[in-house]
Design a protein around this motif. Structure first.
Motif, PDB file in Angstrom:
ATOM      1  N   LYS A 119       0.855  -1.194   0.000  1.00 56.23           N
ATOM      2  CA  LYS A 119       0.000   0.000   0.000  1.00 56.23           C
ATOM      3  C   LYS A 119       0.884   1.235   0.000  1.00 56.23           C
ATOM      4  CE  LYS A 119      -4.016  -1.997   2.222  1.00 56.23           C
ATOM      5  NZ  LYS A 119      -5.169  -1.668   1.418  1.00 56.23           N
ATOM      6  N   ALA A 120       0.359   2.305  -0.567  1.00 59.74           N
ATOM      7  CA  ALA A 120       1.064   3.583  -0.563  1.00 59.74           C
ATOM      8  C   ALA A 120       0.650   4.365   0.670  1.00 59.74           C
ATOM      9  CB  ALA A 120       0.715   4.365  -1.825  1.00 59.74           C
ATOM     10  N   GLY A 121       1.593   5.149   1.162  1.00 63.20           N
ATOM     11  CA  GLY A 121       1.302   5.961   2.329  1.00 63.20           C
ATOM     12  C   GLY A 121       2.121   7.229   2.326  1.00 63.20           C
ATOM     13  N   LYS A 122       1.966   7.998   3.405  1.00 58.47           N
ATOM     14  CA  LYS A 122       2.669   9.258   3.561  1.00 58.47           C
ATOM     15  C   LYS A 122       3.197   9.338   4.988  1.00 58.47           C
ATOM     16  CE  LYS A 122       0.280  12.985   4.100  1.00 58.47           C
ATOM     17  NZ  LYS A 122      -0.587  14.148   3.916  1.00 58.47           N
ATOM     18  N   VAL A 123       4.446   9.771   5.144  1.00 57.36           N
ATOM     19  CA  VAL A 123       5.055   9.894   6.467  1.00 57.36           C
ATOM     20  C   VAL A 123       4.417  11.065   7.206  1.00 57.36           C
ATOM     21  CG1 VAL A 123       7.195  10.334   7.725  1.00 57.36           C
ATOM     22  CG2 VAL A 123       7.242   8.923   5.661  1.00 57.36           C
ATOM     23  N   CYS A 124       3.887  10.777   8.400  1.00 50.82           N
ATOM     24  CA  CYS A 124       3.293  11.819   9.246  1.00 50.82           C
ATOM     25  C   CYS A 124       4.299  12.342  10.265  1.00 50.82           C
ATOM     26  CB  CYS A 124       2.081  11.278   9.991  1.00 50.82           C
ATOM     27  SG  CYS A 124       0.735  10.807   8.911  1.00 50.82           S
ATOM     28  N   GLY A 125       5.272  11.532  10.626  1.00 50.62           N
ATOM     29  CA  GLY A 125       6.290  11.942  11.583  1.00 50.62           C
ATOM     30  C   GLY A 125       6.873  10.755  12.310  1.00 50.62           C
ATOM     31  N   ARG A 126       7.890  11.041  13.106  1.00 50.65           N
ATOM     32  CA  ARG A 126       8.529   9.989  13.905  1.00 50.65           C
ATOM     33  C   ARG A 126       7.700   9.763  15.157  1.00 50.65           C
ATOM     34  NH1 ARG A 126      14.694  10.067  14.134  1.00 50.65           N
ATOM     35  NH2 ARG A 126      14.771   7.889  13.590  1.00 50.65           N
ATOM     36  N   GLU A 127       7.505   8.500  15.496  1.00 54.41           N
ATOM     37  CA  GLU A 127       6.755   8.182  16.716  1.00 54.41           C
ATOM     38  C   GLU A 127       7.616   8.517  17.928  1.00 54.41           C
ATOM     39  OE1 GLU A 127       5.736   4.079  18.574  1.00 54.41           O
ATOM     40  OE2 GLU A 127       4.267   4.543  17.024  1.00 54.41           O
ATOM     41  N   LYS A 128       7.013   9.198  18.882  1.00 52.34           N
ATOM     42  CA  LYS A 128       7.754   9.559  20.082  1.00 52.34           C
ATOM     43  C   LYS A 128       6.947   9.112  21.291  1.00 52.34           C
ATOM     44  CE  LYS A 128      10.288  13.141  22.331  1.00 52.34           C
ATOM     45  NZ  LYS A 128      10.757  14.514  22.314  1.00 52.34           N
ATOM     46  N   ILE A 129       7.339   7.963  21.843  1.00 55.10           N
ATOM     47  CA  ILE A 129       6.675   7.436  23.025  1.00 55.10           C
ATOM     48  C   ILE A 129       7.542   7.670  24.247  1.00 55.10           C
ATOM     49  CG2 ILE A 129       5.905   5.315  24.148  1.00 55.10           C
ATOM     50  CD1 ILE A 129       4.969   4.329  21.466  1.00 55.10           C
ATOM     51  N   SER A 130       8.848   7.597  24.051  1.00 57.50           N
ATOM     52  CA  SER A 130       9.772   7.784  25.164  1.00 57.50           C
ATOM     53  C   SER A 130      10.910   8.688  24.702  1.00 57.50           C
ATOM     54  CB  SER A 130      10.324   6.434  25.630  1.00 57.50           C
ATOM     55  OG  SER A 130      11.164   5.901  24.636  1.00 57.50           O
ATOM     56  N   MET A 156      17.093   6.076  20.024  1.00 56.58           N
ATOM     57  CA  MET A 156      17.308   4.969  19.099  1.00 56.58           C
ATOM     58  C   MET A 156      15.992   4.405  18.554  1.00 56.58           C
ATOM     59  SD  MET A 156      20.496   4.951  18.910  1.00 56.58           S
ATOM     60  CE  MET A 156      20.766   3.484  17.948  1.00 56.58           C
ATOM     61  N   ARG A 157      14.890   4.869  19.069  1.00 56.02           N
ATOM     62  CA  ARG A 157      13.589   4.391  18.609  1.00 56.02           C
ATOM     63  C   ARG A 157      13.417   4.810  17.154  1.00 56.02           C
ATOM     64  NH1 ARG A 157       9.608   1.924  21.074  1.00 56.02           N
ATOM     65  NH2 ARG A 157       7.523   2.180  20.260  1.00 56.02           N
ATOM     66  N   ASP A 158      13.122   3.866  16.303  1.00 54.93           N
ATOM     67  CA  ASP A 158      13.071   4.129  14.874  1.00 54.93           C
ATOM     68  C   ASP A 158      11.710   3.751  14.298  1.00 54.93           C
ATOM     69  OD1 ASP A 158      14.091   4.892  12.378  1.00 54.93           O
ATOM     70  OD2 ASP A 158      14.700   2.837  11.922  1.00 54.93           O
ATOM     71  N   ARG A 159      10.661   4.236  14.920  1.00 52.07           N
ATOM     72  CA  ARG A 159       9.317   3.956  14.410  1.00 52.07           C
ATOM     73  C   ARG A 159       8.741   5.234  13.833  1.00 52.07           C
ATOM     74  NH1 ARG A 159       7.304  -1.132  15.761  1.00 52.07           N
ATOM     75  NH2 ARG A 159       5.239  -0.465  15.144  1.00 52.07           N
ATOM     76  N   TRP A 160       7.998   5.064  12.755  1.00 50.28           N
ATOM     77  CA  TRP A 160       7.425   6.187  12.033  1.00 50.28           C
ATOM     78  C   TRP A 160       5.923   6.000  11.886  1.00 50.28           C
ATOM     79  CZ3 TRP A 160      10.483  10.239  10.517  1.00 50.28           C
ATOM     80  CH2 TRP A 160      11.847  10.047  10.686  1.00 50.28           C
ATOM     81  N   LEU A 161       5.190   7.102  11.929  1.00 46.43           N
ATOM     82  CA  LEU A 161       3.751   7.077  11.720  1.00 46.43           C
ATOM     83  C   LEU A 161       3.495   7.289  10.232  1.00 46.43           C
ATOM     84  CD1 LEU A 161       2.675   9.219  14.766  1.00 46.43           C
ATOM     85  CD2 LEU A 161       2.584   6.729  14.547  1.00 46.43           C
ATOM     86  N   ILE A 162       2.811   6.316   9.633  1.00 46.09           N
ATOM     87  CA  ILE A 162       2.536   6.334   8.201  1.00 46.09           C
ATOM     88  C   ILE A 162       1.020   6.354   8.000  1.00 46.09           C
ATOM     89  CG2 ILE A 162       2.855   5.144   6.010  1.00 46.09           C
ATOM     90  CD1 ILE A 162       5.522   5.974   7.341  1.00 46.09           C
ATOM     91  N   GLU A 163       0.550   7.360   7.267  1.00 48.52           N
ATOM     92  CA  GLU A 163      -0.875   7.467   6.952  1.00 48.52           C
ATOM     93  C   GLU A 163      -1.143   6.709   5.656  1.00 48.52           C
ATOM     94  OE1 GLU A 163      -4.245  10.812   5.897  1.00 48.52           O
ATOM     95  OE2 GLU A 163      -2.143  11.387   5.976  1.00 48.52           O
ATOM     96  N   ILE A 164      -2.108   5.809   5.715  1.00 50.64           N
ATOM     97  CA  ILE A 164      -2.529   5.064   4.529  1.00 50.64           C
ATOM     98  C   ILE A 164      -3.852   5.676   4.087  1.00 50.64           C
ATOM     99  CG2 ILE A 164      -3.134   2.813   3.582  1.00 50.64           C
ATOM    100  CD1 ILE A 164      -1.425   1.608   5.848  1.00 50.64           C
ATOM    101  N   SER A 165      -3.780   6.550   3.121  1.00 52.71           N
ATOM    102  CA  SER A 165      -4.962   7.328   2.741  1.00 52.71           C
ATOM    103  C   SER A 165      -6.065   6.481   2.119  1.00 52.71           C
ATOM    104  CB  SER A 165      -4.580   8.470   1.811  1.00 52.71           C
ATOM    105  OG  SER A 165      -3.882   7.983   0.705  1.00 52.71           O
ATOM    106  N   SER A 166      -5.696   5.425   1.400  1.00 50.23           N
ATOM    107  CA  SER A 166      -6.717   4.591   0.761  1.00 50.23           C
ATOM    108  C   SER A 166      -7.598   3.880   1.784  1.00 50.23           C
ATOM    109  CB  SER A 166      -6.078   3.563  -0.164  1.00 50.23           C
ATOM    110  OG  SER A 166      -5.295   2.644   0.576  1.00 50.23           O
TER     111      SER A 166
END
Length: 65
Positions: A24-35, A39-49
């Motif tokens: 699926k195609a998506g768009k980067v919304c930003g880096r996830e910041k929980i703590s 070194m946390r390397d998770r990203w929030l990706i919006e799947i518009s479809s």
């Protein structure tokens, strides 16, 4: 030396994993910041479809800009 692209907000991406959203195609919304872990390397990706957001590690998607 290979240096992976660092995702930027607004970049278009193709999701590689997990299976339920792969290809699926998506768009980067930003880096996830929980703590405060830099070194946390998770990203929030919006799947518009599908009108939802997933949290993915950078190796689970590919930037296509």
């Amino acid at each position: 030396m290979y240096t992976p692209d660092i995702p930027q907000i607004g970049d278009k991406v193709i999701i590689l994993f997990p299976d339920y959203v792969s290809e699926k195609a998506g768009k980067v919304c930003g880096r996830e910041k929980i703590s405060e872990d830099p070194m946390r390397d998770r990203w929030l990706i919006e799947i518009s479809s599908d009108n939802f957001v997933v949290s993915l590690y950078s190796h689970e998607f590919r930037v296509v800009r």
